[in-house]
Design a protein around this motif. Sequence first.
Motif, mmCIF file in Angstrom:
data_model
loop_
_atom_site.group_PDB
_atom_site.id
_atom_site.type_symbol
_atom_site.label_atom_id
_atom_site.label_comp_id
_atom_site.label_asym_id
_atom_site.label_seq_id
_atom_site.Cartn_x
_atom_site.Cartn_y
_atom_site.Cartn_z
ATOM 1 N N GLU A 11 0.831 -1.204 0.000
ATOM 2 C CA GLU A 11 0.000 0.000 0.000
ATOM 3 C C GLU A 11 0.869 1.259 0.000
ATOM 4 O OE1 GLU A 11 -2.353 -0.565 3.468
ATOM 5 O OE2 GLU A 11 -3.797 -1.913 2.489
ATOM 6 N N ALA A 12 1.970 1.215 0.769
ATOM 7 C CA ALA A 12 2.864 2.375 0.831
ATOM 8 C C ALA A 12 3.517 2.630 -0.525
ATOM 9 C CB ALA A 12 3.925 2.154 1.900
ATOM 10 N N ILE A 13 3.940 1.564 -1.220
ATOM 11 C CA ILE A 13 4.569 1.741 -2.531
ATOM 12 C C ILE A 13 3.554 2.272 -3.543
ATOM 13 C CG2 ILE A 13 5.692 0.540 -4.441
ATOM 14 C CD1 ILE A 13 6.918 -1.331 -2.332
ATOM 15 N N ALA A 14 2.318 1.776 -3.464
ATOM 16 C CA ALA A 14 1.276 2.290 -4.356
ATOM 17 C C ALA A 14 1.057 3.784 -4.112
ATOM 18 C CB ALA A 14 -0.024 1.518 -4.142
ATOM 19 N N THR A 15 1.075 4.188 -2.836
ATOM 20 C CA THR A 15 0.926 5.601 -2.500
ATOM 21 C C THR A 15 2.105 6.410 -3.037
ATOM 22 O OG1 THR A 15 -0.334 5.089 -0.492
ATOM 23 C CG2 THR A 15 0.723 7.251 -0.602
ATOM 24 N N LEU A 16 3.334 5.882 -2.855
ATOM 25 C CA LEU A 16 4.523 6.562 -3.374
ATOM 26 C C LEU A 16 4.445 6.710 -4.893
ATOM 27 C CD1 LEU A 16 7.388 4.900 -1.272
ATOM 28 C CD2 LEU A 16 6.545 7.244 -1.074
ATOM 29 N N GLY A 17 3.943 5.680 -5.555
ATOM 30 C CA GLY A 17 3.813 5.747 -7.001
ATOM 31 C C GLY A 17 2.869 6.852 -7.454
ATOM 32 N N LYS A 18 1.749 7.002 -6.733
ATOM 33 C CA LYS A 18 0.806 8.071 -7.065
ATOM 34 C C LYS A 18 1.437 9.433 -6.808
ATOM 35 C CE LYS A 18 -3.303 5.288 -6.004
ATOM 36 N NZ LYS A 18 -4.457 5.115 -5.053
ATOM 37 N N LEU A 19 2.137 9.557 -5.672
ATOM 38 C CA LEU A 19 2.763 10.839 -5.350
ATOM 39 C C LEU A 19 3.817 11.220 -6.381
ATOM 40 C CD1 LEU A 19 3.309 10.535 -1.481
ATOM 41 C CD2 LEU A 19 1.688 12.040 -2.651
ATOM 42 N N ALA A 20 4.510 10.210 -6.921
ATOM 43 C CA ALA A 20 5.608 10.478 -7.861
ATOM 44 C C ALA A 20 5.139 11.177 -9.128
ATOM 45 C CB ALA A 20 6.308 9.175 -8.232
ATOM 46 N N ARG A 21 3.869 11.058 -9.424
ATOM 47 C CA ARG A 21 3.345 11.670 -10.651
ATOM 48 C C ARG A 21 3.104 13.182 -10.488
ATOM 49 N NH1 ARG A 21 1.805 7.262 -13.686
ATOM 50 N NH2 ARG A 21 1.616 5.320 -12.495
ATOM 51 N N HIS A 22 3.247 13.667 -9.253
ATOM 52 C CA HIS A 22 2.876 15.075 -9.006
ATOM 53 C C HIS A 22 4.014 15.894 -8.401
ATOM 54 C CE1 HIS A 22 -1.202 13.770 -9.821
ATOM 55 N NE2 HIS A 22 -1.093 12.842 -8.895
ATOM 56 N N HIS A 23 5.247 15.386 -8.465
ATOM 57 C CA HIS A 23 6.347 16.122 -7.852
ATOM 58 C C HIS A 23 7.426 16.431 -8.879
ATOM 59 C CE1 HIS A 23 5.216 16.384 -3.613
ATOM 60 N NE2 HIS A 23 4.491 15.325 -3.917
ATOM 61 N N ARG A 24 7.113 17.307 -9.738
ATOM 62 C CA ARG A 24 8.052 17.826 -10.728
ATOM 63 C C ARG A 24 8.323 19.287 -10.401
ATOM 64 N NH1 ARG A 24 8.592 13.546 -14.832
ATOM 65 N NH2 ARG A 24 7.166 11.976 -14.030
ATOM 66 N N SER A 25 9.592 19.649 -10.466
ATOM 67 C CA SER A 25 9.927 21.036 -10.129
ATOM 68 C C SER A 25 9.561 21.989 -11.274
ATOM 69 C CB SER A 25 11.403 21.148 -9.828
ATOM 70 O OG SER A 25 12.185 20.772 -10.936
#
Length: 494
Positions: free
Chosen positions: A480-494
């Motif tokens: 579940e934590a990795i799935a959450t990290l994967g979703k977050l990764a799509r929204h953290h671009r500088s």
Amino acid sequence: MGFFDSRCIWKAADNPARSTSMPAATPLYRKLSSTLAGLIRAGTFPPGSRFPSIRRTSREHGVSITTAMEAYRCLEDEGYLQARARSGYYVSPPVISPDRFPTTGTRPSSPLKVTHGTLFETVIDHASGQGAVSFATAAPGKGIVPETRLASISREIIRRHGLEALSYTPPQGRWELRAALSRRLYNLGLTVAPDEIITTQGATEGLMLALRATAEPGDLIAVEAPSYFGTLNLIRDLGLRVIEIPVDPRSGLVVEALEVALKKHRIAACVVQPHFQNPIGSLMPESRKKALSALAEQHGFAIIEDDVYGDLAHDGTRPSSIALHSDRVIHCGSASKTIAPGLRVGWLLPGKWHAEVRRLKGIQCPWNGTLSEFVIARFLDAGGYDRHLRRIRRLYAEQCAQTREAVLSHFPEDARVNQPAGGFVLWLEMPAGFDARSYTAAALRKGIGISPGPIFSATAGLNHCFRLACGFAFGTRTLEAIATLGKLARHHRS
């Protein structure tokens, strides 16, 4: 029904009248290997998991041992299985295509000072909080540390030695531990007497002693890029400068880049983790160890070998020390990654720097943890250390493979991840523009700890990368934590 719960599949394949996928002339072992490969692809046996024995497969499918062995050889050749000495067969991790493997630098940096802020302290302060899923700490977790056996040994030692077990130990360390280490190191091809070993409070103290013995403030130290943040912090606090040498995710320090740097700069020492490097997981082949040793002999610098992960090869094959190729090596080891981090037991073989390291040890930290050293000595000699290693190598391999597979499933397609052959850390590289600092903060708000790339860089760079440590049991919360990290990764671009 047997362990596969799929005899119907096997019998269909074994009956030419009912099978359309295999010609009648197909050898029996090929039919069996095809069936087993299908189950692996379907997820019946996940990457890193132990595969049923040849004998069991023979019994379940009603074939001879020879047929089952031939089927397993096919599965090995096709990359489905890996054989591990004295342990059996394991499902291979998924093969990562080149476009999903971390990239490699080719050139050394310019000499520079280490500049770190408080980012790492923030990660550690929050990652171990109640309810957190922490991928931030590269240390064994629950199910890895042999707490029951260590508790039993501790009670036995206190009964036998009484107050001596709770008293000071001189700077060089307990003779019992140094003798046990001498026997272990002999198995690596290192012939060292107990008096040639100095014990330390973890590998970090050993690294500090090695740096102090080989360099003066202002001297230049070659480090890996990325590099273990603890080494970078030591270099900063000792007033040393660094030059970063790229690390290949598969084969370790790029010796050719070091050679380029040596044409322009004089270095006092090179700090290297040749085996399952933290954070990128690389394994240095013998050819590179020899090349690095030759450079040390030619240019007169010390090699500080940080070998804390060397016992953790997933296939059980213990790589050899760089010290076999040169006498300009200070070999550092620790029980923190293999037995228990909280006991704080490490060691180093100072070689030609023995007198200076012993002098510095007497000043820096003149007394060692007596009970901890007694416990590790006993565990190495009579506590089933080799059996323990076989167990945790299997667990680490499974946890790395399962975590990696989850990352490949849940992260964007442009994420890159390594595939270590040992240890328990994964290195993720995101596209340029990814902001690991803000990503780490967002993950912490979700109760998930990670280690951002900047703490592994002397310049606080690598902001598009981060590390996941897999030293704890993989389970539902992990997924579940990795799935959450994967979703977050799509929204953290500088």
